[in-house]
Design a protein around this motif. Sequence first.
Motif, PDB file in Angstrom:
ATOM      1  N   SER A   6      -2.600  -0.631 -11.434  1.00 56.91           N
ATOM      2  CA  SER A   6      -2.064   0.621 -10.896  1.00 56.91           C
ATOM      3  C   SER A   6      -0.650   0.434 -10.364  1.00 56.91           C
ATOM      4  O   SER A   6       0.222   1.278 -10.580  1.00 56.91           O
ATOM      5  N   VAL A   7      -0.424  -0.677  -9.671  1.00 55.29           N
ATOM      6  CA  VAL A   7       0.920  -0.956  -9.146  1.00 55.29           C
ATOM      7  C   VAL A   7       1.913  -1.111 -10.290  1.00 55.29           C
ATOM      8  O   VAL A   7       3.040  -0.597 -10.235  1.00 55.29           O
ATOM      9  N   ALA A   8       1.508  -1.814 -11.349  1.00 52.66           N
ATOM     10  CA  ALA A   8       2.392  -1.987 -12.509  1.00 52.66           C
ATOM     11  C   ALA A   8       2.704  -0.639 -13.157  1.00 52.66           C
ATOM     12  O   ALA A   8       3.855  -0.381 -13.539  1.00 52.66           O
ATOM     13  N   ALA A   9       1.706   0.219 -13.286  1.00 55.48           N
ATOM     14  CA  ALA A   9       1.929   1.539 -13.875  1.00 55.48           C
ATOM     15  C   ALA A   9       2.907   2.346 -13.032  1.00 55.48           C
ATOM     16  O   ALA A   9       3.804   3.019 -13.564  1.00 55.48           O
ATOM     17  N   GLY A  10       2.755   2.275 -11.714  1.00 58.22           N
ATOM     18  CA  GLY A  10       3.668   2.998 -10.833  1.00 58.22           C
ATOM     19  C   GLY A  10       5.091   2.480 -10.937  1.00 58.22           C
ATOM     20  O   GLY A  10       6.052   3.259 -10.940  1.00 58.22           O
ATOM     21  N   ALA A  11       5.242   1.159 -11.063  1.00 59.91           N
ATOM     22  CA  ALA A  11       6.579   0.571 -11.163  1.00 59.91           C
ATOM     23  C   ALA A  11       7.249   0.938 -12.479  1.00 59.91           C
ATOM     24  O   ALA A  11       8.470   1.105 -12.540  1.00 59.91           O
ATOM     25  N   LEU A  12       6.462   1.073 -13.551  1.00 59.41           N
ATOM     26  CA  LEU A  12       7.032   1.405 -14.858  1.00 59.41           C
ATOM     27  C   LEU A  12       7.384   2.886 -14.979  1.00 59.41           C
ATOM     28  O   LEU A  12       8.259   3.250 -15.768  1.00 59.41           O
ATOM     29  N   LEU A  13       6.700   3.729 -14.206  1.00 57.22           N
ATOM     30  CA  LEU A  13       6.926   5.167 -14.329  1.00 57.22           C
ATOM     31  C   LEU A  13       7.856   5.729 -13.265  1.00 57.22           C
ATOM     32  O   LEU A  13       8.387   6.825 -13.425  1.00 57.22           O
ATOM     33  N   MET A  14       8.051   5.001 -12.175  1.00 55.26           N
ATOM     34  CA  MET A  14       8.903   5.486 -11.093  1.00 55.26           C
ATOM     35  C   MET A  14      10.109   4.570 -10.927  1.00 55.26           C
ATOM     36  O   MET A  14      10.074   3.394 -11.270  1.00 55.26           O
ATOM     37  N   VAL A  15      11.177   5.129 -10.388  1.00 60.25           N
ATOM     38  CA  VAL A  15      12.420   4.379 -10.210  1.00 60.25           C
ATOM     39  C   VAL A  15      12.656   4.107  -8.725  1.00 60.25           C
ATOM     40  O   VAL A  15      12.327   4.937  -7.879  1.00 60.25           O
ATOM     41  N   GLY A  16      13.230   2.925  -8.426  1.00 60.42           N
ATOM     42  CA  GLY A  16      13.639   2.659  -7.054  1.00 60.42           C
ATOM     43  C   GLY A  16      12.594   1.957  -6.229  1.00 60.42           C
ATOM     44  O   GLY A  16      11.797   1.157  -6.721  1.00 60.42           O
ATOM     45  N   ARG A  17      12.557   2.297  -4.942  1.00 65.77           N
ATOM     46  CA  ARG A  17      11.736   1.560  -3.988  1.00 65.77           C
ATOM     47  C   ARG A  17      10.265   1.931  -4.035  1.00 65.77           C
ATOM     48  O   ARG A  17       9.448   1.278  -3.394  1.00 65.77           O
ATOM     49  N   LEU A  18       9.898   2.979  -4.775  1.00 63.79           N
ATOM     50  CA  LEU A  18       8.505   3.404  -4.803  1.00 63.79           C
ATOM     51  C   LEU A  18       7.593   2.321  -5.358  1.00 63.79           C
ATOM     52  O   LEU A  18       6.432   2.222  -4.958  1.00 63.79           O
ATOM     53  N   SER A  19       8.087   1.514  -6.288  1.00 68.65           N
ATOM     54  CA  SER A  19       7.259   0.444  -6.831  1.00 68.65           C
ATOM     55  C   SER A  19       6.852  -0.539  -5.727  1.00 68.65           C
ATOM     56  O   SER A  19       5.711  -1.008  -5.690  1.00 68.65           O
ATOM     57  N   ILE A  20       7.780  -0.856  -4.812  1.00 69.50           N
ATOM     58  CA  ILE A  20       7.461  -1.746  -3.691  1.00 69.50           C
ATOM     59  C   ILE A  20       6.526  -1.046  -2.703  1.00 69.50           C
ATOM     60  O   ILE A  20       5.645  -1.676  -2.121  1.00 69.50           O
ATOM     61  N   ILE A  21       6.710   0.248  -2.540  1.00 68.92           N
ATOM     62  CA  ILE A  21       5.818   1.001  -1.640  1.00 68.92           C
ATOM     63  C   ILE A  21       4.390   0.976  -2.170  1.00 68.92           C
ATOM     64  O   ILE A  21       3.435   0.790  -1.409  1.00 68.92           O
ATOM     65  N   PHE A  22       4.231   1.155  -3.487  1.00 71.39           N
ATOM     66  CA  PHE A  22       2.887   1.090  -4.079  1.00 71.39           C
ATOM     67  C   PHE A  22       2.267  -0.281  -3.856  1.00 71.39           C
ATOM     68  O   PHE A  22       1.073  -0.388  -3.527  1.00 71.39           O
ATOM     69  N   ALA A  23       3.061  -1.337  -4.029  1.00 73.38           N
ATOM     70  CA  ALA A  23       2.549  -2.689  -3.799  1.00 73.38           C
ATOM     71  C   ALA A  23       2.156  -2.881  -2.338  1.00 73.38           C
ATOM     72  O   ALA A  23       1.130  -3.513  -2.034  1.00 73.38           O
ATOM     73  N   SER A  24       2.938  -2.325  -1.425  1.00 74.65           N
ATOM     74  CA  SER A  24       2.628  -2.434   0.009  1.00 74.65           C
ATOM     75  C   SER A  24       1.324  -1.716   0.337  1.00 74.65           C
ATOM     76  O   SER A  24       0.477  -2.247   1.062  1.00 74.65           O
ATOM     77  N   ILE A  25       1.159  -0.517  -0.206  1.00 77.43           N
ATOM     78  CA  ILE A  25      -0.063   0.257   0.066  1.00 77.43           C
ATOM     79  C   ILE A  25      -1.280  -0.480  -0.481  1.00 77.43           C
ATOM     80  O   ILE A  25      -2.326  -0.564   0.186  1.00 77.43           O
ATOM     81  N   ALA A  26      -1.163  -1.030  -1.705  1.00 73.07           N
ATOM     82  CA  ALA A  26      -2.282  -1.760  -2.293  1.00 73.07           C
ATOM     83  C   ALA A  26      -2.623  -3.003  -1.468  1.00 73.07           C
ATOM     84  O   ALA A  26      -3.808  -3.297  -1.233  1.00 73.07           O
ATOM     85  N   SER A  27      -1.621  -3.707  -1.004  1.00 67.79           N
ATOM     86  CA  SER A  27      -1.858  -4.909  -0.189  1.00 67.79           C
ATOM     87  C   SER A  27      -2.542  -4.557   1.125  1.00 67.79           C
ATOM     88  O   SER A  27      -3.507  -5.213   1.541  1.00 67.79           O
ATOM     89  N   ILE A  28      -2.044  -3.517   1.789  1.00 66.13           N
ATOM     90  CA  ILE A  28      -2.643  -3.087   3.056  1.00 66.13           C
ATOM     91  C   ILE A  28      -4.080  -2.636   2.844  1.00 66.13           C
ATOM     92  O   ILE A  28      -4.977  -2.929   3.651  1.00 66.13           O
ATOM     93  N   ALA A  29      -4.318  -1.920   1.720  1.00 69.45           N
ATOM     94  CA  ALA A  29      -5.668  -1.424   1.443  1.00 69.45           C
ATOM     95  C   ALA A  29      -6.650  -2.582   1.282  1.00 69.45           C
ATOM     96  O   ALA A  29      -7.773  -2.532   1.815  1.00 69.45           O
ATOM     97  N   VAL A  30      -6.254  -3.633   0.559  1.00 70.48           N
ATOM     98  CA  VAL A  30      -7.141  -4.783   0.359  1.00 70.48           C
ATOM     99  C   VAL A  30      -7.399  -5.504   1.676  1.00 70.48           C
ATOM    100  O   VAL A  30      -8.542  -5.885   1.979  1.00 70.48           O
ATOM    101  N   ILE A  31      -6.373  -5.683   2.472  1.00 70.15           N
ATOM    102  CA  ILE A  31      -6.538  -6.377   3.758  1.00 70.15           C
ATOM    103  C   ILE A  31      -7.423  -5.574   4.705  1.00 70.15           C
ATOM    104  O   ILE A  31      -8.312  -6.126   5.375  1.00 70.15           O
ATOM    105  N   VAL A  32      -7.219  -4.261   4.753  1.00 67.43           N
ATOM    106  CA  VAL A  32      -8.055  -3.407   5.602  1.00 67.43           C
ATOM    107  C   VAL A  32      -9.504  -3.465   5.138  1.00 67.43           C
ATOM    108  O   VAL A  32     -10.436  -3.512   5.960  1.00 67.43           O
TER     109      VAL A  32
END
Length: 230
Positions: A100-126
């Motif tokens: 999902s993070v890879a798909a977001g990075a390929l379809l969106m431009v800029g910092r959103l790809s890092i934001i998706f990775a941050s959300i996924a990381s936080i979700a797994v840790i939580v």
Amino acid sequence: RGGLRWLFLFRLLLVVGLVLAFSPTVIDPALGHTETELAWKILVLYALLVLASGLGLSVERPRRATQVQLAILIDILTFTTLMHAVGGIASGLGILLAVSVAAGALLMVGRLSIIFASIASIAVIVQQIYASLFSADMPTSLTQAGFLGLLYFAVALLSHVLYRRVRSAEALAARRKVDIDDLSKLNDFVIRSIGTGILVADGERRLRLINAAALDLIGADRVRAGTSLR
């Protein structure tokens, strides 16, 4: 819209794959702690959301960027809760978040790809913290969760670099095409302006270009572009 169509088809296939994976006929040791009822509820809700995204794609509402953001956020939330329902990080479903993070990075431009990775990381840790506090029988590992988080950031960065290189190549190809078209027009203009009769044929001996002087010599009613010279 092409990228959104591919994302929708991928998510649709993912729904089918998950349904087959949680079929009663499939026995997977990694899913030994599966809460079957919760997992099926998550899958049904996810399937409905995917179908709703297909409807939004057909009517082009909301706008493209919003559709991508919603799709990736829904995937992250769904896969995290599904991972919790099937035994936590040991189930191996955390890799779906990387997709999902890879798909977001390929379809969106800029910092959103890092934001998706941050959300996924936080979700797994939580999820791991929640499991350690309220699910004593579920194996937990914050170290594995941390490594998964690093994986998500690496995937996001690599996908973003790939996206930028592909876009740069497309822009370069477009510029080259414009240059070639301009040179072709200049070449045609020069040939048509020359007083000497000139014929231009391709490898199959079909006439591609003829100037006014050549037409005067051989007759305008006998030869035209596309005529075979055999």
